[in-house]
Design a protein around this motif. Structure first.
Motif, PDB file in Angstrom:
ATOM      1  N   ASP A  52       0.293   4.264  -2.781  1.00 55.28           N
ATOM      2  CA  ASP A  52      -0.291   5.513  -2.308  1.00 55.28           C
ATOM      3  C   ASP A  52       0.687   6.670  -2.266  1.00 55.28           C
ATOM      4  O   ASP A  52       0.538   7.597  -1.475  1.00 55.28           O
ATOM      5  CB  ASP A  52      -0.927   5.305  -0.931  1.00 55.28           C
ATOM      6  CG  ASP A  52      -2.382   4.873  -1.059  1.00 55.28           C
ATOM      7  OD1 ASP A  52      -2.964   5.136  -2.120  1.00 55.28           O
ATOM      8  OD2 ASP A  52      -2.911   4.297  -0.104  1.00 55.28           O
ATOM      9  N   LYS A 109       0.815  -1.222   0.000  1.00 56.19           N
ATOM     10  CA  LYS A 109       0.000   0.000   0.000  1.00 56.19           C
ATOM     11  C   LYS A 109       0.844   1.264   0.000  1.00 56.19           C
ATOM     12  O   LYS A 109       0.445   2.276  -0.549  1.00 56.19           O
ATOM     13  CB  LYS A 109      -0.909   0.035   1.233  1.00 56.19           C
ATOM     14  CG  LYS A 109      -1.957  -1.030   1.241  1.00 56.19           C
ATOM     15  CD  LYS A 109      -3.008  -0.744   0.176  1.00 56.19           C
ATOM     16  CE  LYS A 109      -3.893  -1.973  -0.013  1.00 56.19           C
ATOM     17  NZ  LYS A 109      -4.327  -2.089  -1.404  1.00 56.19           N
ATOM     18  N   PHE A 110       1.990   1.210   0.678  1.00 51.30           N
ATOM     19  CA  PHE A 110       2.842   2.398   0.701  1.00 51.30           C
ATOM     20  C   PHE A 110       3.161   2.842  -0.715  1.00 51.30           C
ATOM     21  O   PHE A 110       3.100   4.022  -1.042  1.00 51.30           O
ATOM     22  CB  PHE A 110       4.157   2.117   1.436  1.00 51.30           C
ATOM     23  CG  PHE A 110       4.021   2.007   2.927  1.00 51.30           C
ATOM     24  CD1 PHE A 110       3.012   2.668   3.611  1.00 51.30           C
ATOM     25  CD2 PHE A 110       4.934   1.276   3.670  1.00 51.30           C
ATOM     26  CE1 PHE A 110       2.898   2.590   4.989  1.00 51.30           C
ATOM     27  CE2 PHE A 110       4.834   1.192   5.044  1.00 51.30           C
ATOM     28  CZ  PHE A 110       3.817   1.846   5.708  1.00 51.30           C
ATOM     29  N   PHE A 113       4.062   6.687  -1.654  1.00 47.09           N
ATOM     30  CA  PHE A 113       5.275   6.653  -0.840  1.00 47.09           C
ATOM     31  C   PHE A 113       6.212   5.606  -1.398  1.00 47.09           C
ATOM     32  O   PHE A 113       5.783   4.549  -1.832  1.00 47.09           O
ATOM     33  CB  PHE A 113       4.949   6.357   0.626  1.00 47.09           C
ATOM     34  CG  PHE A 113       4.214   7.493   1.231  1.00 47.09           C
ATOM     35  CD1 PHE A 113       4.899   8.557   1.774  1.00 47.09           C
ATOM     36  CD2 PHE A 113       2.832   7.539   1.183  1.00 47.09           C
ATOM     37  CE1 PHE A 113       4.219   9.647   2.278  1.00 47.09           C
ATOM     38  CE2 PHE A 113       2.149   8.629   1.680  1.00 47.09           C
ATOM     39  CZ  PHE A 113       2.844   9.684   2.228  1.00 47.09           C
TER      40      PHE A 113
END
Lengths: 209, 209
Positions: free
Chosen positions: B104, B100-101, B106
């Motif tokens: 999204d 997810k990092f 990052f």
């Protein structure tokens, strides 16, 4: 007793701060120290604690042991709570052995995954089961809290199973919002949102300077 | 622009909700849908968004694409942010590959650990280094955010190193409160406190019924 979520959250933080203090044999703690530790004002700390009907603020501060005992009793944090983790990927299996849970009054009593392969390979002292056993194991072991570490598209389905089996609270690490009945407590810990918040604040800080 | 942390947090959540909507090719989103998704009222959603100086609420709702673009621009969430993780135990190495990092906005561009042993054994596509290299790598790779997954007794020391090396924000997964200078953004994601909050709310719920 009508407590706001903010008050409950702050009291939980105070309680968490008292743990190591008590282990370190500190006798008293000031509202100033508590305020600093949890990031609020002294006034708020004293007000939150008094809202719970706990008195006992003296010149030396609160007596650590009795404050912890009383807060724990009021919010039922003294007893061990049983929890399970569903989804044993990297995050889920890391959480399965997350030492702090155990230290702080939570007992992870089961892990679940839909992949038999993963269940066979995983190395952990915690009992692990197939997702198909959720209903049986949650009831048998009186599990109250379910922790979701499944991919987002499976989050709702797994939450429904857990709630059907009787859990009273869901902690969701997937970033998919899950719908739960009104009587079930739900909290989403979204890592990316935390990072996003930091990024936004960095930018705002830079603009101000 | 004077925004409260609560507004920033809600806007970050709205932004996160718009991501999958945009990928799903949704054209419009109502404030009602946004309010439901992030757990607040329609009024608050519209007010937060207007506080950022974003207009454009029509009968059909907000245009997804332009709302995301504008919010992202105002809070600087459109650009990729570089982050690193210190502490590559189970939690840290799980975070290192946390999909997810990346999705999204990052980018985890480095991992650090003080154990050479751990660095040699770990399997990840991300570059990993010894803690001794923090200063050099953070500067070289323009890392803005440091994620702490170290044992609590090392948290302050590692945070000091990261800040000395130039990071602007710290996300702390250890449950030890870290002291940072005023110009550094700090956030603590305390899993146990989340569980404690759920336990307390379960009890309050039960008493009310």
């Amino acid at each position: 007793m009508e407590l706001s979520d903010n008050t409950i959250e702050r009291i939980c933080k105070v309680f968490g701060y008292l743990n190591p203090l008590e282990r370190g044999a500190a006798e008293f703690v000031s509202s100033k120290e508590l305020a600093k530790a949890i990031g609020t004002t002294e006034y708020t700390v004293r007000k939150d604690i008094s809202l719970l009907g706990v008195c006992g603020y003296t010149r030396k501060g609160y007596a650590v042991k009795s404050l912890k005992e009383e807060l724990g009793r009021k919010l039922n944090l003294n007893k061990k709570r049983k929890a399970c983790i569903v989804g044993l990927g990297r995050l889920g299996s890391a959480l399965l052995d997350y030492e702090k849970f155990q230290e702080d009054g939570f007992e992870i009593v089961a892990g679940f995954d839909c992949s038999i392969n993963k269940l066979e390979r995983i190395k952990t002292p915690i009992d692990v089961f197939s997702d198909n056993d959720i209903k049986e194991i949650v009831a048998q072991r009186s599990i109250e809290v379910g922790i979701l570490a499944v991919p987002s598209q499976r989050a709702q389905d797994v939450a429904d199973k857990l709630i059907g089996a009787g859990v009273k609270g869901i902690l969701n690490f997937s970033n998919h919002k899950v719908i739960v009945p009104e009587n079930v407590i739900y909290l989403n810990l979204d890592f990316t949102n935390a990072l996003r918040f930091i990024a936004a604040k960095i930018m705002i800080n830079q603009n101000q300077n």
